[in-house]
Design an enzyme around this catalytic site. Structure first.
Site, PDB file in Angstrom:
ATOM      1  N   ASP A  34     -10.410  39.880  42.417  1.00 38.30           N
ATOM      2  CA  ASP A  34     -11.781  39.488  42.088  1.00 38.30           C
ATOM      3  C   ASP A  34     -12.345  40.314  40.940  1.00 38.30           C
ATOM      4  OD1 ASP A  34     -11.423  37.885  44.197  1.00 38.30           O
ATOM      5  OD2 ASP A  34     -13.068  38.681  45.441  1.00 38.30           O
ATOM      6  N   ALA A  35     -12.018  41.614  40.942  1.00 40.38           N
ATOM      7  CA  ALA A  35     -12.589  42.517  39.939  1.00 40.38           C
ATOM      8  C   ALA A  35     -12.168  42.097  38.532  1.00 40.38           C
ATOM      9  CB  ALA A  35     -12.149  43.947  40.214  1.00 40.38           C
ATOM     10  N   TYR A  37     -11.415  39.035  37.563  1.00 42.12           N
ATOM     11  CA  TYR A  37     -12.166  37.817  37.245  1.00 42.12           C
ATOM     12  C   TYR A  37     -13.577  38.199  36.777  1.00 42.12           C
ATOM     13  CZ  TYR A  37     -14.472  33.294  37.855  1.00 42.12           C
ATOM     14  OH  TYR A  37     -15.186  32.140  37.644  1.00 42.12           O
ATOM     15  N   ASP A  38     -14.206  39.093  37.547  1.00 41.74           N
ATOM     16  CA  ASP A  38     -15.579  39.495  37.237  1.00 41.74           C
ATOM     17  C   ASP A  38     -15.673  40.144  35.859  1.00 41.74           C
ATOM     18  OD1 ASP A  38     -16.236  38.526  39.661  1.00 41.74           O
ATOM     19  OD2 ASP A  38     -16.356  40.477  40.669  1.00 41.74           O
ATOM     20  N   GLU A 113      -6.520  10.377  57.291  1.00 42.07           N
ATOM     21  CA  GLU A 113      -7.189  11.549  56.713  1.00 42.07           C
ATOM     22  C   GLU A 113      -8.187  12.097  57.713  1.00 42.07           C
ATOM     23  OE1 GLU A 113      -9.213  10.337  53.160  1.00 42.07           O
ATOM     24  OE2 GLU A 113      -7.407   9.443  52.359  1.00 42.07           O
ATOM     25  N   LYS A 115     -11.809  13.052  58.826  1.00 45.70           N
ATOM     26  CA  LYS A 115     -13.133  12.561  58.454  1.00 45.70           C
ATOM     27  C   LYS A 115     -14.062  13.770  58.380  1.00 45.70           C
ATOM     28  CE  LYS A 115     -16.489   8.977  59.467  1.00 45.70           C
ATOM     29  NZ  LYS A 115     -17.678   9.794  59.346  1.00 45.70           N
ATOM     30  N   ASP A 117     -17.178  16.056  58.002  1.00 48.31           N
ATOM     31  CA  ASP A 117     -18.561  15.829  58.406  1.00 48.31           C
ATOM     32  C   ASP A 117     -19.522  16.459  57.394  1.00 48.31           C
ATOM     33  OD1 ASP A 117     -20.575  14.869  59.892  1.00 48.31           O
ATOM     34  OD2 ASP A 117     -20.375  16.292  61.540  1.00 48.31           O
ATOM     35  N   ARG A 136     -24.896   9.196  47.982  1.00 46.13           N
ATOM     36  CA  ARG A 136     -24.613   7.799  48.273  1.00 46.13           C
ATOM     37  C   ARG A 136     -25.912   6.987  48.328  1.00 46.13           C
ATOM     38  NH1 ARG A 136     -24.336   5.188  53.352  1.00 46.13           N
ATOM     39  NH2 ARG A 136     -23.142   3.284  53.242  1.00 46.13           N
ATOM     40  N   GLU A 170     -16.458  14.039  49.929  1.00 46.91           N
ATOM     41  CA  GLU A 170     -17.430  14.514  50.895  1.00 46.91           C
ATOM     42  C   GLU A 170     -17.785  15.967  50.588  1.00 46.91           C
ATOM     43  OE1 GLU A 170     -18.156  12.121  53.008  1.00 46.91           O
ATOM     44  OE2 GLU A 170     -19.096  13.051  54.757  1.00 46.91           O
ATOM     45  N   TYR A 222     -11.635  12.001  48.039  1.00 52.11           N
ATOM     46  CA  TYR A 222     -10.694  11.102  48.713  1.00 52.11           C
ATOM     47  C   TYR A 222     -10.709   9.669  48.188  1.00 52.11           C
ATOM     48  CZ  TYR A 222     -15.074  10.508  51.272  1.00 52.11           C
ATOM     49  OH  TYR A 222     -16.380  10.334  51.592  1.00 52.11           O
ATOM     50  N   LYS A 310     -13.913   7.790  65.600  1.00 50.28           N
ATOM     51  CA  LYS A 310     -14.893   8.851  65.850  1.00 50.28           C
ATOM     52  C   LYS A 310     -14.509   9.610  67.116  1.00 50.28           C
ATOM     53  CE  LYS A 310     -18.365   8.118  62.898  1.00 50.28           C
ATOM     54  NZ  LYS A 310     -19.685   8.252  63.304  1.00 50.28           N
ATOM     55  N   CYS A 404     -52.281  19.489  85.280  1.00 47.83           N
ATOM     56  CA  CYS A 404     -51.783  19.725  83.923  1.00 47.83           C
ATOM     57  C   CYS A 404     -51.623  21.232  83.683  1.00 47.83           C
ATOM     58  CB  CYS A 404     -52.759  19.147  82.901  1.00 47.83           C
ATOM     59  SG  CYS A 404     -52.360  19.599  81.204  1.00 47.83           S
ATOM     60  N   CYS A 407     -54.386  22.324  80.924  1.00 46.10           N
ATOM     61  CA  CYS A 407     -55.839  22.315  81.107  1.00 46.10           C
ATOM     62  C   CYS A 407     -56.253  22.285  82.572  1.00 46.10           C
ATOM     63  CB  CYS A 407     -56.468  21.138  80.361  1.00 46.10           C
ATOM     64  SG  CYS A 407     -56.069  19.547  81.093  1.00 46.10           S
ATOM     65  N   CYS A 422     -51.625  13.563  81.581  1.00 49.23           N
ATOM     66  CA  CYS A 422     -52.891  14.275  81.677  1.00 49.23           C
ATOM     67  C   CYS A 422     -53.887  13.390  80.946  1.00 49.23           C
ATOM     68  CB  CYS A 422     -52.773  15.631  80.984  1.00 49.23           C
ATOM     69  SG  CYS A 422     -54.369  16.377  80.668  1.00 49.23           S
ATOM     70  N   CYS A 427     -57.828  18.044  76.566  1.00 49.02           N
ATOM     71  CA  CYS A 427     -56.722  18.935  76.938  1.00 49.02           C
ATOM     72  C   CYS A 427     -56.172  19.609  75.677  1.00 49.02           C
ATOM     73  CB  CYS A 427     -55.627  18.123  77.620  1.00 49.02           C
ATOM     74  SG  CYS A 427     -54.100  19.049  77.815  1.00 49.02           S
TER      75      CYS A 427
HETATM   76  S1  IVH Z   1     -13.377   6.781  52.901  1.00 50.60           S
HETATM   77  C1  IVH Z   1     -15.594   2.606  51.749  1.00 50.60           C
HETATM   78  N1  IVH Z   1     -12.466   9.074  53.727  1.00 50.60           N
HETATM   79  O1  IVH Z   1     -17.409   8.879  56.263  1.00 50.60           O
HETATM   80  C2  IVH Z   1     -15.893   3.929  52.368  1.00 50.60           C
HETATM   81  N2  IVH Z   1     -14.760   8.600  54.077  1.00 50.60           N
HETATM   82  O2  IVH Z   1     -18.383   6.669  57.929  1.00 50.60           O
HETATM   83  C3  IVH Z   1     -14.828   4.892  51.999  1.00 50.60           C
HETATM   84  N3  IVH Z   1     -16.008  10.407  55.119  1.00 50.60           N
HETATM   85  O3  IVH Z   1     -19.451   7.340  53.862  1.00 50.60           O
HETATM   86  C4  IVH Z   1     -14.970   6.140  52.730  1.00 50.60           C
HETATM   87  N4  IVH Z   1     -14.335  11.821  55.305  1.00 50.60           N
HETATM   88  O4  IVH Z   1     -19.137   9.886  53.732  1.00 50.60           O
HETATM   89  C5  IVH Z   1     -13.542   8.269  53.630  1.00 50.60           C
HETATM   90  N5  IVH Z   1     -11.527  11.089  54.371  1.00 50.60           N
HETATM   91  C6  IVH Z   1     -12.583  10.300  54.275  1.00 50.60           C
HETATM   92  C7  IVH Z   1     -13.853  10.689  54.735  1.00 50.60           C
HETATM   93  C8  IVH Z   1     -14.914   9.795  54.622  1.00 50.60           C
HETATM   94  C9  IVH Z   1     -15.619  11.630  55.515  1.00 50.60           C
HETATM   95  C10 IVH Z   1     -17.372   9.870  55.262  1.00 50.60           C
HETATM   96  C11 IVH Z   1     -17.936   9.214  54.033  1.00 50.60           C
HETATM   97  C12 IVH Z   1     -18.252   7.809  54.435  1.00 50.60           C
HETATM   98  C13 IVH Z   1     -18.385   7.932  55.906  1.00 50.60           C
HETATM   99  C14 IVH Z   1     -18.113   6.604  56.579  1.00 50.60           C
END
Ligand code: IVH
Length: 667
Positions: A34-35, A37-38, A113, A115, A117, A136, A170, A222, A310, A404, A407, A422, A427
């Site tokens: 790191d140093a 780079y800095d 893949e 998903k 969050d 989006r 994401e 993605y 999900k 209550c 009050c 109540c 109150c």
């Molecule tokens: S593909 C046409 N791949 O999940 C939509 N989405 O519930 C293509 N998300 O709006 C989305 N990981 O925000 C895709 N590996 C992944 C994802 C992913 C998270 C989210 C994304 C999307 C939402 C859909």
């Protein structure tokens, strides 16, 4: 140093630092300490200071740039950013595979893949330069958050690809950043974020990029929106290509040639999920071959070639310490479970609503019990069941009080209601809740006046009625804890500005029973002034479309009370606007999908109770009504939806399932 030499050196430093940044932030494999780079960065900064005209857009010094914005610009997505349909179990996945294979002659291979969050983001590069980053939004129009996205170090500011390239991914907040951020917030007595997704969304919504820069966000890419001249035949190849171009892709993706393999992947990650350094909420399964994707095509909201599995709502076990009562602005008394703190779905839960006394009896919940809890829609904590086998005999049955707690007046159970109320109009708990509602976003929208400040003002006896807000004085506010010069100035300014609000905000803010944001708007548009509304008879009111007997009754009753007349006179004398200001452009500004919409709920829901769904929709500016008519915008249908569903279908009304509601609420 002469300019030519400086230019060469700056170029070399930018290239080197970007390479090191790539190794550190994208590959997670730093090649220098790191140093070092800095030190190079310091050198670059020095040169750029001497020769500001030589600063390039892709210099690592340009990630946190400029002054805070006034507002985000809107961005039109040329290729809409769709959503995904959901799968909740193996069968849903098998059905998806069958549908996907049915549409094409050849065998179908899938890419699985994680998903992530976080929130969906679009990045646009033109001739190798990062030019625009957007949210989006509603899928067609998002917000330009380029300056905030630039602060994400894994997003390359330049790439080796000509033409226009718009890619999608994401943005998210890794666990480590989330924990550090919440710790800091708690230290400063600021409300912690509920989960990493909210924290990421909140950070990217900041107008000042300096704040986003401190939040340590990250991104996985993605997908592709527009890409001129890319000759690629599968999704897997696309991920490889994105990686080659220097983008951060998630390494855990896998090609699966059968649905059994997909299910194996899902099972694996369901177990391994807690070991990741970021939050995932499911698995995305995509048809790999791009030609097959095209053949399968799209519905209005989502591609037919992909599905999101999900994960089931996380559950946790904890102890019920106590049951507290809270009194709402209409006097409803709600019991709340006070729990031993426990982590679920990315945040710590200490309270859960128990709704009413009947529910406590039905679920046989006793103080001291061990409970299984989850978050409805991953948002609202609720009790799933009582583990009666864990009882020691020490547990105490809960007795609802007869009076209550705020009050002391006797609580009543109105006909056909499960809730206790109540009914004392003075109150203090109700008055305070009424004030909290008055200043809230969909009502008078007074910035800087959150729930805590209102409570503080009320407890310090600085406000009693809504009108008192406009009599607050600088000096008395400064005496309050945690109120500095700047926040007092801002607060007084927003209180003053709220005086100009259009009539519908005031009407909604008054908290007249059965009058939600949408009815308030209808009334304001119809009657134009508060005076006219005060004089309206029951018949005048029901003559208005959308105003039924119950609402009309409630309005007449409300305006007949002396206390109300006094309050309105008081507000008038304080120069509050009492007229409808005409159509607001803020309608479009309000990015909630429910803003101004009428929604009907039907059928049984799995994750939300009716009331929870209603509260969520209302908190996003929608109105929930009981029956389907031409005025209905959206029907949300649970299981076994009956005649309302048929009617909505006949009328061509948008019909959603519970998951769509959940997705919107989450987003
Ligand atoms: S593909 C046409 N791949 O999940 C939509 N989405 O519930 C293509 N998300 O709006 C989305 N990981 O925000 C895709 N590996 C992944 C994802 C992913 C998270 C989210 C994304 C999307 C939402 C859909």
């Amino acid at each position: 140093m002469d300019k030519q030499k400086a230019e060469n050196q700056i170029k070399a430093l930018v290239e080197l630092l970007n390479q090191y940044g790539y190794e550190y932030y994208v590959l997670d494999q730093p090649s220098v300490p790191d140093a070092e780079y800095d030190e190079l960065l310091r050198e670059l900064r020095q040169l750029e200071k001497e020769f500001p005209e030589l600063i390039t857009d892709d210099s690592p010094t340009q990630r946190v740039g400029g002054k805070p914005l006034d507002a985000f610009k809107k961005v039109q997505h040329n290729v809409p950013m769709l959503s995904l349909s959901n799968a909740f179990n193996e069968q849903d996945l098998r059905d998806f595979a069958k549908r996907a294979s049915g549409g094409t002659e050849e065998a179908v291979t899938f890419v699985c893949e994680l998903k992530i969050d976080g929130l969906a983001i679009s990045l646009t590069y033109e001739n190798g330069k990062f030019v625009r980053g957007a949210t989006r939004g509603d899928g067609n129009t998002g917000e330009d958050i380029t300056t905030n996205l630039k602060t994400i170090r894994s997003i390359p500011l330049s790439i080796k690809e000509r033409g226009t390239l718009e890619i999608r991914g994401e943005a998210f907040m890794p666990h480590k950043s989330f924990l550090a951020l919440n710790e800091a917030r708690e230290e400063q007595e600021e409300e912690p974020f509920a989960n990493p997704r909210n924290a990421a969304a909140g950070s990217l919504r900041q107008l000042d990029p300096k704040i986003a820069a401190k939040r340590n966000l990250d991104i996985f890419l993605y997908g592709v929106g527009e890409w001129e001249g890319s000759a690629i035949s599968s999704h897997g190849e696309r991920l490889e290509k994105l990686k080659e171009l220097g983008f951060k892709t998630n390494p855990e993706w896998k090609k699966c040639s059968t649905i059994e393999e997909v299910i194996e992947y899902v099972t694996y990650w369901t177990k391994e999920r807690p070991n990741l350094s970021y939050e995932i909420d499911g698995i995305v399964v995509k048809v790999d071959n791009l030609e097959q994707q095209e053949e399968l095509g799209y519905t209005a909201r989502s591609p037919r070639w992909a599905i999101a599995y999900k994960f089931p709502a996380e559950e946790a076990i904890t102890k019920l310490r106590d049951i507290e009562l809270s009194i709402g602005r209409t006097g409803v008394v709600t019991p709340t479970a006070i729990l031993d703190p426990v982590k679920i779905a990315g945040s710590t839960v200490q309270r859960a609503t128990l709704h009413n006394e009947d529910l406590i009896r039905e679920q046989d919940i006793r103080i001291g019990d061990t409970l299984v809890i989850k978050k409805a829609g991953d948002i609202i904590p609720k009790v799933v069941r009582t583990l009666t086998e864990k009882r020691t005999g020490e547990e105490k049955e809960f007795q609802m009080p007869t009076d209550c707690p705020a009050c002391g007046s006797e609580l009543v159970r109105l006909e056909e209601e499960v809730a206790l109320r109540c009914i004392n109009p003075n109150c203090p708990a109700q008055l305070m809740e009424g004030l909290i509602h008055y200043v809230s976003r969909n009502a008078m929208n007074i910035d800087g006046l959150g729930e805590k400040v209102v409570m503080q003002l009320f407890q310090e006896k600085l406000i009693h009625t809504m009108a008192d807000l406009y009599r607050l004085e600088r000096e008395e506010l400064l005496r309050l804890e945690r109120m500095g010069e700047k926040s007092v100035t801002n607060l007084l300014e927003s209180i003053e500005a709220s005086k100009e609000n259009s009539l519908e905000r005031l009407l909604f803010g008054l908290g007249i029973r059965f009058i939600g944001a949408k009815a308030a708007k209808t009334l304001a548009m119809e009657f134009k002034t508060m005076d006219a509304l005060q004089q309206a008879t029951f018949d005048d009111l029901i003559a208005v479309d959308e105003i039924g007997d119950k609402m009309a009754d409630s309005i007449v009753q409300y305006f007949s009370e002396d206390k109300v007349t006094e309050l309105l006179d008081d507000l008038r004398s304080l120069n509050l606007n009492m007229e409808y200001n005409g159509p607001r452009k803020s309608e479009a500004d309000n990015d909630s999908i429910f803003a101004g919409k009428t929604v009907v709920l039907t059928g049984k829901m799995e994750e939300f109770t009716r009331n929870e769904a209603k509260e969520l929709i209302e908190s996003m500016g929608g109105a929930v009504t009981g029956s389907v008519s031409k005025k209905t915008d959206i029907l949300i249908a649970g299981i076994d939806a009956g005649s309302k569903y048929d009617k909505a279908q006949k009328l061509g009304i948008d019909i959603w399932n519970e998951q769509q509601l959940k997705t919107v609420v989450e987003e």
